[in-house]
Design a protein around this motif. Structure first.
Motif, mmCIF file in Angstrom:
data_model
loop_
_atom_site.group_PDB
_atom_site.id
_atom_site.type_symbol
_atom_site.label_atom_id
_atom_site.label_comp_id
_atom_site.label_asym_id
_atom_site.label_seq_id
_atom_site.Cartn_x
_atom_site.Cartn_y
_atom_site.Cartn_z
ATOM 1 N N TRP A 180 0.844 -1.206 0.000
ATOM 2 C CA TRP A 180 0.000 0.000 0.000
ATOM 3 C C TRP A 180 0.875 1.251 0.000
ATOM 4 C CZ3 TRP A 180 -3.669 2.426 4.050
ATOM 5 C CH2 TRP A 180 -4.723 3.065 3.387
ATOM 6 N N ARG A 181 1.947 1.224 0.811
ATOM 7 C CA ARG A 181 2.870 2.358 0.852
ATOM 8 C C ARG A 181 3.519 2.571 -0.515
ATOM 9 N NH1 ARG A 181 7.108 1.608 5.095
ATOM 10 N NH2 ARG A 181 7.434 3.819 4.773
ATOM 11 N N GLN A 182 3.865 1.477 -1.202
ATOM 12 C CA GLN A 182 4.482 1.587 -2.527
ATOM 13 C C GLN A 182 3.525 2.208 -3.541
ATOM 14 O OE1 GLN A 182 5.777 -2.411 -3.300
ATOM 15 N NE2 GLN A 182 7.457 -2.295 -1.824
ATOM 16 N N LEU A 183 2.247 1.891 -3.427
ATOM 17 C CA LEU A 183 1.255 2.503 -4.314
ATOM 18 C C LEU A 183 1.264 4.019 -4.139
ATOM 19 C CD1 LEU A 183 -1.146 2.438 -6.315
ATOM 20 C CD2 LEU A 183 -2.635 2.028 -4.316
ATOM 21 N N PHE A 184 1.204 4.476 -2.889
ATOM 22 C CA PHE A 184 1.266 5.912 -2.620
ATOM 23 C C PHE A 184 2.592 6.501 -3.114
ATOM 24 C CE2 PHE A 184 -2.027 5.150 0.716
ATOM 25 C CZ PHE A 184 -2.920 6.137 0.326
ATOM 26 N N TYR A 185 3.683 5.792 -2.869
ATOM 27 C CA TYR A 185 5.001 6.294 -3.260
ATOM 28 C C TYR A 185 5.082 6.508 -4.775
ATOM 29 C CZ TYR A 185 10.050 6.907 -3.285
ATOM 30 O OH TYR A 185 11.312 7.430 -3.448
ATOM 31 N N ARG A 186 4.595 5.522 -5.534
ATOM 32 C CA ARG A 186 4.622 5.647 -7.000
ATOM 33 C C ARG A 186 3.793 6.836 -7.464
ATOM 34 N NH1 ARG A 186 4.076 0.040 -6.640
ATOM 35 N NH2 ARG A 186 1.867 0.164 -7.176
ATOM 36 N N ILE A 235 3.343 9.766 3.132
ATOM 37 C CA ILE A 235 2.691 8.456 3.198
ATOM 38 C C ILE A 235 2.337 8.106 4.643
ATOM 39 C CG2 ILE A 235 3.060 5.982 2.837
ATOM 40 C CD1 ILE A 235 4.832 6.895 0.376
ATOM 41 N N THR A 236 3.253 8.346 5.560
ATOM 42 C CA THR A 236 2.965 8.082 6.973
ATOM 43 C C THR A 236 1.772 8.903 7.440
ATOM 44 O OG1 THR A 236 5.269 7.525 7.479
ATOM 45 C CG2 THR A 236 3.893 8.226 9.329
ATOM 46 N N ILE A 237 1.749 10.168 7.081
ATOM 47 C CA ILE A 237 0.645 11.049 7.484
ATOM 48 C C ILE A 237 -0.672 10.564 6.889
ATOM 49 C CG2 ILE A 237 -0.312 13.380 7.188
ATOM 50 C CD1 ILE A 237 2.680 14.357 7.416
ATOM 51 N N ILE A 238 -0.678 10.220 5.618
ATOM 52 C CA ILE A 238 -1.919 9.795 4.954
ATOM 53 C C ILE A 238 -2.437 8.491 5.556
ATOM 54 C CG2 ILE A 238 -2.895 8.905 2.801
ATOM 55 C CD1 ILE A 238 -1.173 10.973 1.305
ATOM 56 N N ILE A 239 -1.592 7.474 5.609
ATOM 57 C CA ILE A 239 -2.055 6.167 6.083
ATOM 58 C C ILE A 239 -2.459 6.227 7.556
ATOM 59 C CG2 ILE A 239 -1.377 3.772 6.536
ATOM 60 C CD1 ILE A 239 0.245 3.881 3.923
ATOM 61 N N SER A 240 -1.666 6.888 8.387
ATOM 62 C CA SER A 240 -2.009 6.996 9.811
ATOM 63 C C SER A 240 -3.330 7.716 10.004
ATOM 64 C CB SER A 240 -0.905 7.731 10.565
ATOM 65 O OG SER A 240 0.314 7.050 10.464
#
Length: 197
Positions: free
Chosen positions: A130-136, A157-162
C-alpha cells in the motif's frame, strides 16, 4: 474455474469476512464450518491448517481491496486526483465494505501484533504494498510537475495512512463515518496546500 477452485474461493471469501469481524483468535473451526456450510474435512481438503487458511484469507481480502484501489487510480491522470480517488475508495469502504468488518489491514495488524508472527509478516507485506502505491503516485507526480519537488514522499505516506486508518478505527468504534469524513477533508486540504503545485 473448476468446482474445487470455486469451493476454495468461497471458503476464502467467507473466512476472510469471519476473521475480519471476529479476529483470527476469536474464530474457531466450528465458526468457519458454520459460515461456509462445509464440514471440517471439506475445509481441510483445501487448507492444511487454520493458519494456512488465515494467511490465504488475509491475502484474499487484501487482493479485493487492492483491486478497488487500482481501478479507481487507473481512471485518473493527475497525481492529486489519484490520491483523492484512494480516499474515495477508503471512504466508500466504511459504508459499503468490500470485506465485512472494516479494514482488514488495520484489523489484522492489531490482532497479529505479537500473537501470530506469520500473519504479522503478511500484514507488513500488505502495508508495504500500500505504501508503494502511494510512493509511485507521489514520485510520478513530482516527475510530472504536479507535486512539489521538495515533498518527502515517505513522510506524506505516513501522514496519509495513519490519518486514514486512525479515522477508520474511530468511525468503526463510534459507528459514525463523520470521523473518516473529517480526516479525508483534512487530508484533501493538506494535499492542496502542501503537495500540489
Amino acid at each position: 474455474m473448476s468446482k474445487g477452485e470455486e469451493t476454495k474461493e468461497k471458503i476464502l471469501q467467507q473466512a476472510a469476512e469471519l476473521f475480519n469481524q471476529q479476529g483470527y483468535a476469536g474464530s474457531s473451526i466450528s465458526d468457519i464450518m458454520r459460515v461456509t456450510g462445509l464440514q471440517k474435512g471439506g475445509i481441510y481438503n483445501h487448507f492444511k491448517s487454520k493458519d494456512e487458511l488465515a494467511l490465504q484469507a488475509f491475502d484474499f481480502a487484501i487482493a479485493q481491496l487492492r483491486q478497488h484501489y487500482l481501478a479507481a487510480v487507473g481512471t485518473k491522470r493527475h497525481a492529486v486526483e489519484r490520491l483523492q480517488a484512494i480516499f474515495d475508495v477508503f471512504h466508500s469502504n466504511i459504508n459499503n465494505p468490500i470485506i465485512k468488518g472494516g479494514c482488514p489491514l488495520l484489523n489484522t495488524a492489531v490482532e497479529s501484533d505479537d500473537a501470530h508472527p506469520a500473519l504479522r509478516k503478511r500484514t507488513q507485506q500488505a502495508m508495504n504494498s500500500w505504501r508503494q502505491l502511494f510512493y509511485r503516485i507521489i514520485q510520478k507526480g513530482i516527475e510530472k510537475g504536479e507535486i512539489r519537488s521538495t515533498v518527502d514522499a515517505d513522510q506524506v505516506i505516513t501522514i496519509i495512512i495513519s490519518t486514514l486508518e486512525g479515522a477508520a478505527m474511530m468511525s468503526k468504534l463510534y459507528g459514525d463515518s463523520i470521523h473518516l469524513e473529517r480526516a479525508i477533508n483534512h487530508l484533501t486540504n493538506y494535499i492542496d496546500s502542501q503537495l500540489r503545485i
